[in-house]
Motif scaffolding. Structure first.
Motif, PDB file in Angstrom:
ATOM      1  N   PRO A  57       0.820  -1.219   0.000  1.00 25.70           N
ATOM      2  CA  PRO A  57       0.000   0.000   0.000  1.00 25.70           C
ATOM      3  C   PRO A  57       0.858   1.276   0.000  1.00 25.70           C
ATOM      4  CG  PRO A  57      -0.935  -1.623   1.485  1.00 25.70           C
ATOM      5  CD  PRO A  57       0.383  -2.171   1.041  1.00 25.70           C
ATOM      6  N   LYS A  58       1.976   1.256   0.725  1.00 26.64           N
ATOM      7  CA  LYS A  58       2.851   2.434   0.763  1.00 26.64           C
ATOM      8  C   LYS A  58       3.521   2.642  -0.611  1.00 26.64           C
ATOM      9  CE  LYS A  58       6.962   4.020   3.136  1.00 26.64           C
ATOM     10  NZ  LYS A  58       8.097   3.387   3.745  1.00 26.64           N
ATOM     11  N   LEU A  59       3.970   1.541  -1.196  1.00 20.52           N
ATOM     12  CA  LEU A  59       4.605   1.611  -2.522  1.00 20.52           C
ATOM     13  C   LEU A  59       3.617   2.169  -3.555  1.00 20.52           C
ATOM     14  CD1 LEU A  59       6.790   0.969  -4.631  1.00 20.52           C
ATOM     15  CD2 LEU A  59       6.127  -1.413  -4.529  1.00 20.52           C
ATOM     16  N   LEU A  60       2.349   1.745  -3.446  1.00 22.60           N
ATOM     17  CA  LEU A  60       1.337   2.213  -4.401  1.00 22.60           C
ATOM     18  C   LEU A  60       1.131   3.725  -4.286  1.00 22.60           C
ATOM     19  CD1 LEU A  60      -1.339  -0.601  -4.092  1.00 22.60           C
ATOM     20  CD2 LEU A  60       0.302  -0.266  -5.922  1.00 22.60           C
ATOM     21  N   ARG A  61       1.135   4.214  -3.044  1.00 20.12           N
ATOM     22  CA  ARG A  61       0.954   5.673  -2.871  1.00 20.12           C
ATOM     23  C   ARG A  61       2.122   6.437  -3.487  1.00 20.12           C
ATOM     24  NH1 ARG A  61      -1.266   3.833   1.897  1.00 20.12           N
ATOM     25  NH2 ARG A  61       0.669   4.103   3.067  1.00 20.12           N
ATOM     26  N   THR A  62       3.344   5.903  -3.325  1.00 20.07           N
ATOM     27  CA  THR A  62       4.518   6.544  -3.940  1.00 20.07           C
ATOM     28  C   THR A  62       4.362   6.550  -5.465  1.00 20.07           C
ATOM     29  OG1 THR A  62       5.840   5.627  -2.164  1.00 20.07           O
ATOM     30  CG2 THR A  62       7.050   6.469  -4.056  1.00 20.07           C
ATOM     31  N   LEU A  63       3.950   5.395  -6.014  1.00 18.35           N
ATOM     32  CA  LEU A  63       3.785   5.287  -7.470  1.00 18.35           C
ATOM     33  C   LEU A  63       2.736   6.266  -7.976  1.00 18.35           C
ATOM     34  CD1 LEU A  63       3.712   1.431  -7.954  1.00 18.35           C
ATOM     35  CD2 LEU A  63       5.404   2.987  -8.913  1.00 18.35           C
ATOM     36  N   TYR A  64       1.672   6.390  -7.185  1.00 17.79           N
ATOM     37  CA  TYR A  64       0.575   7.292  -7.557  1.00 17.79           C
ATOM     38  C   TYR A  64       1.107   8.730  -7.661  1.00 17.79           C
ATOM     39  CZ  TYR A  64      -3.792   9.893  -7.021  1.00 17.79           C
ATOM     40  OH  TYR A  64      -4.829  10.773  -7.192  1.00 17.79           O
ATOM     41  N   GLU A  65       1.902   9.134  -6.659  1.00 15.85           N
ATOM     42  CA  GLU A  65       2.455  10.495  -6.674  1.00 15.85           C
ATOM     43  C   GLU A  65       3.416  10.662  -7.848  1.00 15.85           C
ATOM     44  OE1 GLU A  65       1.296  12.918  -5.134  1.00 15.85           O
ATOM     45  OE2 GLU A  65       0.013  11.741  -3.808  1.00 15.85           O
ATOM     46  N   GLU A  66       4.242   9.651  -8.097  1.00 15.05           N
ATOM     47  CA  GLU A  66       5.191   9.732  -9.220  1.00 15.05           C
ATOM     48  C   GLU A  66       4.432   9.823 -10.551  1.00 15.05           C
ATOM     49  OE1 GLU A  66       8.839   7.217  -7.117  1.00 15.05           O
ATOM     50  OE2 GLU A  66       7.577   6.224  -8.609  1.00 15.05           O
ATOM     51  N   GLY A  67       3.354   9.034 -10.645  1.00 17.94           N
ATOM     52  CA  GLY A  67       2.545   9.046 -11.867  1.00 17.94           C
ATOM     53  C   GLY A  67       1.914  10.408 -12.103  1.00 17.94           C
ATOM     54  N   ARG A  68       1.385  10.992 -11.035  1.00 17.03           N
ATOM     55  CA  ARG A  68       0.741  12.306 -11.151  1.00 17.03           C
ATOM     56  C   ARG A  68       1.748  13.366 -11.589  1.00 17.03           C
ATOM     57  NH1 ARG A  68      -3.856  14.169  -8.092  1.00 17.03           N
ATOM     58  NH2 ARG A  68      -2.487  15.760  -7.251  1.00 17.03           N
ATOM     59  N   SER A  69       2.951  13.255 -11.056  1.00 19.32           N
ATOM     60  CA  SER A  69       3.965  14.254 -11.423  1.00 19.32           C
ATOM     61  C   SER A  69       4.366  14.085 -12.892  1.00 19.32           C
ATOM     62  CB  SER A  69       5.126  14.113 -10.445  1.00 19.32           C
ATOM     63  OG  SER A  69       6.334  14.324 -11.036  1.00 19.32           O
ATOM     64  N   LEU A  70       4.487  12.831 -13.356  1.00 15.64           N
ATOM     65  CA  LEU A  70       4.847  12.597 -14.767  1.00 15.64           C
ATOM     66  C   LEU A  70       3.723  13.050 -15.710  1.00 15.64           C
ATOM     67  CD1 LEU A  70       6.920  11.273 -16.754  1.00 15.64           C
ATOM     68  CD2 LEU A  70       5.651   9.152 -16.489  1.00 15.64           C
ATOM     69  N   SER A  71       2.495  12.758 -15.319  1.00 16.93           N
ATOM     70  CA  SER A  71       1.347  13.104 -16.172  1.00 16.93           C
ATOM     71  C   SER A  71       1.115  14.615 -16.212  1.00 16.93           C
ATOM     72  CB  SER A  71       0.102  12.395 -15.637  1.00 16.93           C
ATOM     73  OG  SER A  71      -1.051  13.056 -16.041  1.00 16.93           O
ATOM     74  N   ASN A  72       1.534  15.286 -15.149  1.00 11.63           N
ATOM     75  CA  ASN A  72       1.414  16.738 -15.087  1.00 11.63           C
ATOM     76  C   ASN A  72      -0.023  17.220 -15.315  1.00 11.63           C
ATOM     77  OD1 ASN A  72       2.491  19.207 -14.667  1.00 11.63           O
ATOM     78  ND2 ASN A  72       3.330  19.461 -16.732  1.00 11.63           N
ATOM     79  N   GLY A  73      -0.955  16.525 -14.694  1.00 10.20           N
ATOM     80  CA  GLY A  73      -2.359  16.924 -14.764  1.00 10.20           C
ATOM     81  C   GLY A  73      -3.048  16.595 -16.083  1.00 10.20           C
ATOM     82  N   GLN A  74      -2.384  15.818 -16.956  1.00 11.48           N
ATOM     83  CA  GLN A  74      -2.990  15.559 -18.273  1.00 11.48           C
ATOM     84  C   GLN A  74      -3.901  14.332 -18.298  1.00 11.48           C
ATOM     85  OE1 GLN A  74      -0.859  16.663 -21.814  1.00 11.48           O
ATOM     86  NE2 GLN A  74       1.023  16.450 -20.647  1.00 11.48           N
ATOM     87  N   HIS A  75      -3.848  13.501 -17.235  1.00 16.34           N
ATOM     88  CA  HIS A  75      -4.683  12.287 -17.210  1.00 16.34           C
ATOM     89  C   HIS A  75      -5.419  12.210 -15.881  1.00 16.34           C
ATOM     90  CE1 HIS A  75      -1.070  11.410 -19.671  1.00 16.34           C
ATOM     91  NE2 HIS A  75      -1.943  10.824 -20.484  1.00 16.34           N
ATOM     92  N   ARG A  76      -6.536  11.439 -15.899  1.00 14.58           N
ATOM     93  CA  ARG A  76      -7.193  11.137 -14.622  1.00 14.58           C
ATOM     94  C   ARG A  76      -6.545   9.857 -14.104  1.00 14.58           C
ATOM     95  NH1 ARG A  76     -12.413   9.899 -16.516  1.00 14.58           N
ATOM     96  NH2 ARG A  76     -11.562  10.417 -18.532  1.00 14.58           N
ATOM     97  N   ILE A  77      -5.874   9.942 -12.987  1.00 16.66           N
ATOM     98  CA  ILE A  77      -5.212   8.745 -12.453  1.00 16.66           C
ATOM     99  C   ILE A  77      -5.930   8.328 -11.177  1.00 16.66           C
ATOM    100  CG2 ILE A  77      -3.034   7.726 -11.683  1.00 16.66           C
ATOM    101  CD1 ILE A  77      -1.541   9.794 -13.261  1.00 16.66           C
ATOM    102  N   GLN A  78      -6.305   7.053 -11.129  1.00 18.40           N
ATOM    103  CA  GLN A  78      -7.060   6.539  -9.991  1.00 18.40           C
ATOM    104  C   GLN A  78      -6.264   5.421  -9.329  1.00 18.40           C
ATOM    105  OE1 GLN A  78     -11.055   5.765 -11.583  1.00 18.40           O
ATOM    106  NE2 GLN A  78     -11.419   4.744  -9.617  1.00 18.40           N
ATOM    107  N   LEU A  79      -6.291   5.380  -8.001  1.00 20.02           N
ATOM    108  CA  LEU A  79      -5.611   4.298  -7.291  1.00 20.02           C
ATOM    109  C   LEU A  79      -6.664   3.491  -6.535  1.00 20.02           C
ATOM    110  CD1 LEU A  79      -2.960   3.015  -6.249  1.00 20.02           C
ATOM    111  CD2 LEU A  79      -2.922   4.728  -4.461  1.00 20.02           C
ATOM    112  N   LYS A  80      -6.729   2.163  -6.808  1.00 20.39           N
ATOM    113  CA  LYS A  80      -7.716   1.316  -6.127  1.00 20.39           C
ATOM    114  C   LYS A  80      -6.967   0.267  -5.320  1.00 20.39           C
ATOM    115  CE  LYS A  80     -11.395  -0.312  -8.086  1.00 20.39           C
ATOM    116  NZ  LYS A  80     -11.984  -1.240  -9.061  1.00 20.39           N
ATOM    117  N   VAL A  81      -7.037   0.378  -3.998  1.00 19.57           N
ATOM    118  CA  VAL A  81      -6.341  -0.617  -3.174  1.00 19.57           C
ATOM    119  C   VAL A  81      -7.406  -1.509  -2.543  1.00 19.57           C
ATOM    120  CG1 VAL A  81      -4.646  -0.957  -1.325  1.00 19.57           C
ATOM    121  CG2 VAL A  81      -4.540   1.097  -2.729  1.00 19.57           C
ATOM    122  N   ASP A  82      -7.625  -2.691  -3.135  1.00 23.09           N
ATOM    123  CA  ASP A  82      -8.671  -3.598  -2.662  1.00 23.09           C
ATOM    124  C   ASP A  82      -8.132  -4.671  -1.721  1.00 23.09           C
ATOM    125  OD1 ASP A  82     -10.459  -2.206  -4.161  1.00 23.09           O
ATOM    126  OD2 ASP A  82     -10.336  -3.540  -5.899  1.00 23.09           O
TER     127      ASP A  82
END
Ligand code: ADP
Length: 272
Positions: A117-142
């Motif tokens: 779960p911690k790794l996923l949150r890091t990835l989510y932040e890295e993804g958002r920074s790379l996308s630079n607001g151009q995509h809708r990025i969703q994180l689902k931790v089931d």
């Protein structure tokens, strides 16, 4: 190419068992394995040797770009171009070194408890920074499950899939990163995108080194062509499986399915 070599060695081994020429064939296998080791060592050595000069050139380019009296437009453009190209070469050299390390069977997996779960949150932040607001990025931790594996390698594999989803999805598209578990105890990391998709004839070749569906697009987006080869090796080292489902023009889902024995109870379950 690694994958083809593995297949070849496997099929030769299979023939060897049923043949009276066993000795001759097993000598061929040893020879092939030696060539493969030489190839891997050569790539690793060249990449290592290229690292220092590249760092020096990159350092000077950056220093010159910061010079306050650099007024000449032409010089400024040339420096920018040089900076982009040396950065590309640095990425390539780093990926080649990573790949040689992963391919070397003597490098055993460094196993630890990975806080997914911690790794996923890091990835989510890295993804958002790379996308630079151009995509809708969703994180689902089931699932709260953690894994027994290498945190660095899993970060690299998951990160490569998220980066690709962003690279190959036009602005406005959607990316869903998901962590879940199946009733049989398998845990699954997946990245679904609504991007350009991949035609069926390419799918089985995507994990080969430098295989790209569209070479110019991959270059434009900063890809080295080694990302999925790296993912494949990390998946193998974790006895997991890589699944790719894609439809051209609609999008792709890349999933890594981990065997039940890698699953560790999540934080909540562990404390109860
Ligand atoms: P690259 O650095 O070129 O992205 P990869 O090994 O990561 O190299 O991927 C290989 C090729 O697979 C890419 O060049 C691209 O054509 C295709 N690919 C990978 N991920 C995706 C995706 N999510 N959607 C569409 N195509 C993809």
């Amino acid at each position: 190419r690694g994958a083809r070599h593995d297949d070849l060695v496997l099929s030769i081994k299979m023939i060897a068992y049923g043949s009276s020429k066993r000795l001759l064939i097993s000598r061929d296998i040893t020879h092939l394995e030696r060539i493969e080791t030489m190839r891997r060592d050569f790539v690793a050595n060249v990449s290592h040797e290229l690292r220092t000069p590249l760092t020096v050139v990159n350092g000077f380019v950056e220093t010159m770009q910061d010079m306050p009296n650099l007024e000449n437009d032409m010089a400024r453009r040339a420096l920018q171009l040089m900076g982009n190209q040396t950065s590309r070469m640095e990425s390539l050299v780093n990926d080649l070194l990573t790949l040689s390390r992963l391919e070397n069977e003597q490098n055993t997996l460094h196993e630890e408890e990975v806080d997914i779960p911690k790794l996923l949150r890091t990835l989510y932040e890295e993804g958002r920074s790379l996308s630079n607001g151009q995509h809708r990025i969703q994180l689902k931790v089931d699932s709260e499950a953690r894994l027994s594996g290498s945190a660095d390698e899993l970060h690299s594999a998951f990160g490569n899939l998220v980066t690709n989803a962003i690279r190959y999805t036009p602005p406005g598209g959607e990316i869903v990163v998901c962590w879940s578990e199946q009733p049989d105890g398998h845990t699954v990391f997946s990245v679904r995108d609504s991007g350009i998709g991949i035609a069926p004839q390419h799918i089985s070749r995507l994990t080969e080194r430098f295989y790209r569906v569209d070479r110019s697009r991959s270059r434009e987006t900063g890809g080295t062509g080694l990302g999925l080869a790296i993912v494949k090796h990390i998946v193998i080292r974790h006895q997991a499986q890589l699944n790719i489902i894609s439809e051209e023009g609609k999008g792709s889902t890349f999933s890594i399915v981990f065997p039940a024995r890698r699953r560790l109870a999540g934080a909540a379950a562990a404390s109860s």
